[in-house]
Design a protein around this motif. Sequence first.
Motif, PDB file in Angstrom:
ATOM      1  N   LYS A  71      -3.186  13.683  -0.881  1.00  0.00           N
ATOM      2  CA  LYS A  71      -2.391  12.515  -1.265  1.00  0.00           C
ATOM      3  C   LYS A  71      -1.128  12.418  -0.410  1.00  0.00           C
ATOM      4  O   LYS A  71      -0.706  11.318  -0.040  1.00  0.00           O
ATOM      5  N   GLU A  89       0.834  -1.202   0.000  1.00  0.00           N
ATOM      6  CA  GLU A  89       0.000   0.000   0.000  1.00  0.00           C
ATOM      7  C   GLU A  89       0.873   1.259   0.000  1.00  0.00           C
ATOM      8  O   GLU A  89       0.541   2.253  -0.643  1.00  0.00           O
ATOM      9  N   TYR A  90       1.997   1.183   0.718  1.00  0.00           N
ATOM     10  CA  TYR A  90       2.936   2.309   0.772  1.00  0.00           C
ATOM     11  C   TYR A  90       3.452   2.648  -0.630  1.00  0.00           C
ATOM     12  O   TYR A  90       3.460   3.805  -1.045  1.00  0.00           O
ATOM     13  N   MET A  98       3.260   6.094   8.777  1.00  0.00           N
ATOM     14  CA  MET A  98       3.008   5.938  10.211  1.00  0.00           C
ATOM     15  C   MET A  98       2.495   4.541  10.539  1.00  0.00           C
ATOM     16  O   MET A  98       2.839   3.966  11.583  1.00  0.00           O
ATOM     17  N   ASP A  99       1.671   3.963   9.637  1.00  0.00           N
ATOM     18  CA  ASP A  99       1.180   2.600   9.864  1.00  0.00           C
ATOM     19  C   ASP A  99       2.339   1.607   9.883  1.00  0.00           C
ATOM     20  O   ASP A  99       2.385   0.707  10.729  1.00  0.00           O
ATOM     21  N   GLN A 112      -0.899  13.491   2.638  1.00  0.00           N
ATOM     22  CA  GLN A 112      -1.347  13.060   3.965  1.00  0.00           C
ATOM     23  C   GLN A 112      -1.617  11.562   3.987  1.00  0.00           C
ATOM     24  O   GLN A 112      -1.271  10.866   4.959  1.00  0.00           O
ATOM     25  N   ALA A 113      -2.205  11.054   2.893  1.00  0.00           N
ATOM     26  CA  ALA A 113      -2.450   9.609   2.803  1.00  0.00           C
ATOM     27  C   ALA A 113      -1.128   8.841   2.810  1.00  0.00           C
ATOM     28  O   ALA A 113      -1.004   7.789   3.453  1.00  0.00           O
ATOM     29  N   ARG A 115       4.270   2.034  13.068  1.00  0.00           N
ATOM     30  CA  ARG A 115       3.535   1.525  14.227  1.00  0.00           C
ATOM     31  C   ARG A 115       3.707   0.008  14.360  1.00  0.00           C
ATOM     32  O   ARG A 115       3.958  -0.516  15.452  1.00  0.00           O
ATOM     33  N   THR A 130       0.682   4.092  -2.832  1.00  0.00           N
ATOM     34  CA  THR A 130       0.386   5.470  -2.451  1.00  0.00           C
ATOM     35  C   THR A 130       1.486   6.412  -2.911  1.00  0.00           C
ATOM     36  O   THR A 130       1.216   7.521  -3.376  1.00  0.00           O
ATOM     37  N   ASN A 173       1.630   9.890   4.186  1.00  0.00           N
ATOM     38  CA  ASN A 173       2.149  10.020   5.552  1.00  0.00           C
ATOM     39  C   ASN A 173       1.494   9.007   6.486  1.00  0.00           C
ATOM     40  O   ASN A 173       2.153   8.396   7.347  1.00  0.00           O
ATOM     41  N   HIS A 174       0.183   8.786   6.293  1.00  0.00           N
ATOM     42  CA  HIS A 174      -0.519   7.795   7.128  1.00  0.00           C
ATOM     43  C   HIS A 174       0.047   6.395   6.898  1.00  0.00           C
ATOM     44  O   HIS A 174       0.182   5.610   7.841  1.00  0.00           O
ATOM     45  N   LYS A 175       0.375   6.086   5.638  1.00  0.00           N
ATOM     46  CA  LYS A 175       0.945   4.768   5.342  1.00  0.00           C
ATOM     47  C   LYS A 175       2.311   4.608   6.011  1.00  0.00           C
ATOM     48  O   LYS A 175       2.638   3.532   6.523  1.00  0.00           O
TER      49      LYS A 175
END
Length: 598
Positions: free
Chosen positions: A226, A188-189, A235-236, A228-229, A239, A192, A231-233
């Motif tokens: 995009k 997904e990273y 961070m996931d 931000q999306a 995590r 994206t 960045n969320h990947k």
Amino acid sequence: MLLLNRTLLRLAKGLWGWILGIVALKLVTLAGAAAFARTISGFLGNVLSPAMTLEAAGAAIGAALLAAALMLVSDLLRGEMEYRCTAKARAQLRTRIFSKVLELDAGGIERIGPVSAITSSVDGVESMQSYYSQYLPGLLYSVLALIYLFFQLKDLSLPVAVLLFAVSIVLLPANNAFRSKIEKLKTEYWNTMEDLTGYYLESVQGLTTFKLFRRDGERTKVLAGKAQAFNHKIMDVMRVNFSSFLVTDGLLYGAILVSMGIAAAAMLRGEMEISAGMTVLLLSYSFFDSVRQLMSATHTALAGVSAADKVEKLLDMDTTRPHDPDLPREEPAYPGIRVEGVSHAYAGRSAALRNVSLTVEKGKVTALVGLSGCGKSTVAGLLMRFFDPASGKIYLEGRDYLSFTPEELRRHILMVPQSVSLFSGTIAENLRIAKPDATEEEMLEALEQVRLKDFVLRQEKGLDADVGDAGAKLSGGQRQKIGIARALLGKAEYIIFDEATSSVDRQSEQEIWACIDALKETRTLILISHRLSTIRSADCIYVLEGGRITQQGRHEALMQEDGLYRRLVQEQAALEDHGAAERARRGGDECLEGGARA
């Protein structure tokens, strides 16, 4: 459980010497660390003993310094080897990717897309190179290090050796329990990131258009979304990585704590000397170094494995083209190009051409017209053999197209596209792309045919004048003329002009068409043009609708038919008349305003 990726292993050719060298130096460092631990433990355990003499203390300190020096030298050499392995991996991978991209024809480039090629060769390679400099050496080293340390500890304390070895074996499955989740996130990273990269490149290239229509603000918001999306990947992934390290480090330090308890209990019972207990303490911590390094490299290598999946799709693309020089020739051979019952469809789209048959007579001018998307450029691509038809035959002067290699065919037929590509460098360097050994006289002659010779000679450096980044120092018309001059240097008998004047000003368009008009005396021309007034004198005009030829003939004959060609000519004539009247009106208004001011 292990990241033994087939693509990455296949690409490791030429790197195994560096990989094994890194492993050997890691083992030297480990042996030095074990020797250092035994020496220091023995020294500290006997420091209060009456048997400890000054000579013995000096010998212990000397041995410790020697072990430390060995570790330092091996670490420095390992760092150098890792750097060289990384550099060679980068060079090899990018060479393979770029070479594959250059093997692709226009059809293959369209399938992979430029963004995928960029991310594979830049970001993908950065992730993949760590697989060779860190993961593979770490995998081999961890296996050898565990065996070495087990035998180093078993004579001191077999329970501790068995415990640490067992926990080391368990650590890898525990770490891999997070792997499926991380692999999914990595995929997904990458998707994206490709989406963000493609949108960013498109935004930069079209910035002028967005500014003109005041849409740059909207574009910025979408780009921010995009980003931000993406960045969320990130961070996931971080995590899950943190959770993984929390679990594995808990097992690691728990095992060290238990081993210390076992050693302490043995010392209290008098079953183990203090020096042996201290050796167990130092080696217990070192026991997991190799596994920790491997786990760290595994998380890094996961990005490389994910990138390798994309690179594999690129490298596995079939770039071979059918070629059989012994195919039977047409008898009698048609003097020109003959297309017979050709159909073609792009992947994921409806058919672009349906049973198209046409002829291009040598020494004549053939034109293709029709609405946008009717298949004109597809015909041009097939004639250039950028791709092969799904069905049907194409012949060049009696020879089947499949009897030519694409490179051989393009010595006979060239194309001037809608937007000519120039490259950073001089005018001469751009012209010599068509003929590397072209003389100055030949280049000037080609430039004269496109009415650009005087402009070039006015430049301070003449043919050595710099064209700027992608020809940025030239106008659109000048870039297009250099593209035509380049095609003329190729000496091909057939030249396709695919909307060659659609991106230039009116004056340049007239000059280019004057050049094309002169070329028909010496070359066979295939014209694709949106301006129908420029192809009226063509010897044969083919009208395409929905991938089929619905009309053919000369201009005068087609104007007698109630078909698409006549409607297009009439509509274009009406638009041109309206434009001329509007320009005349504006000119008259300007004269009146000038007279009033006077």
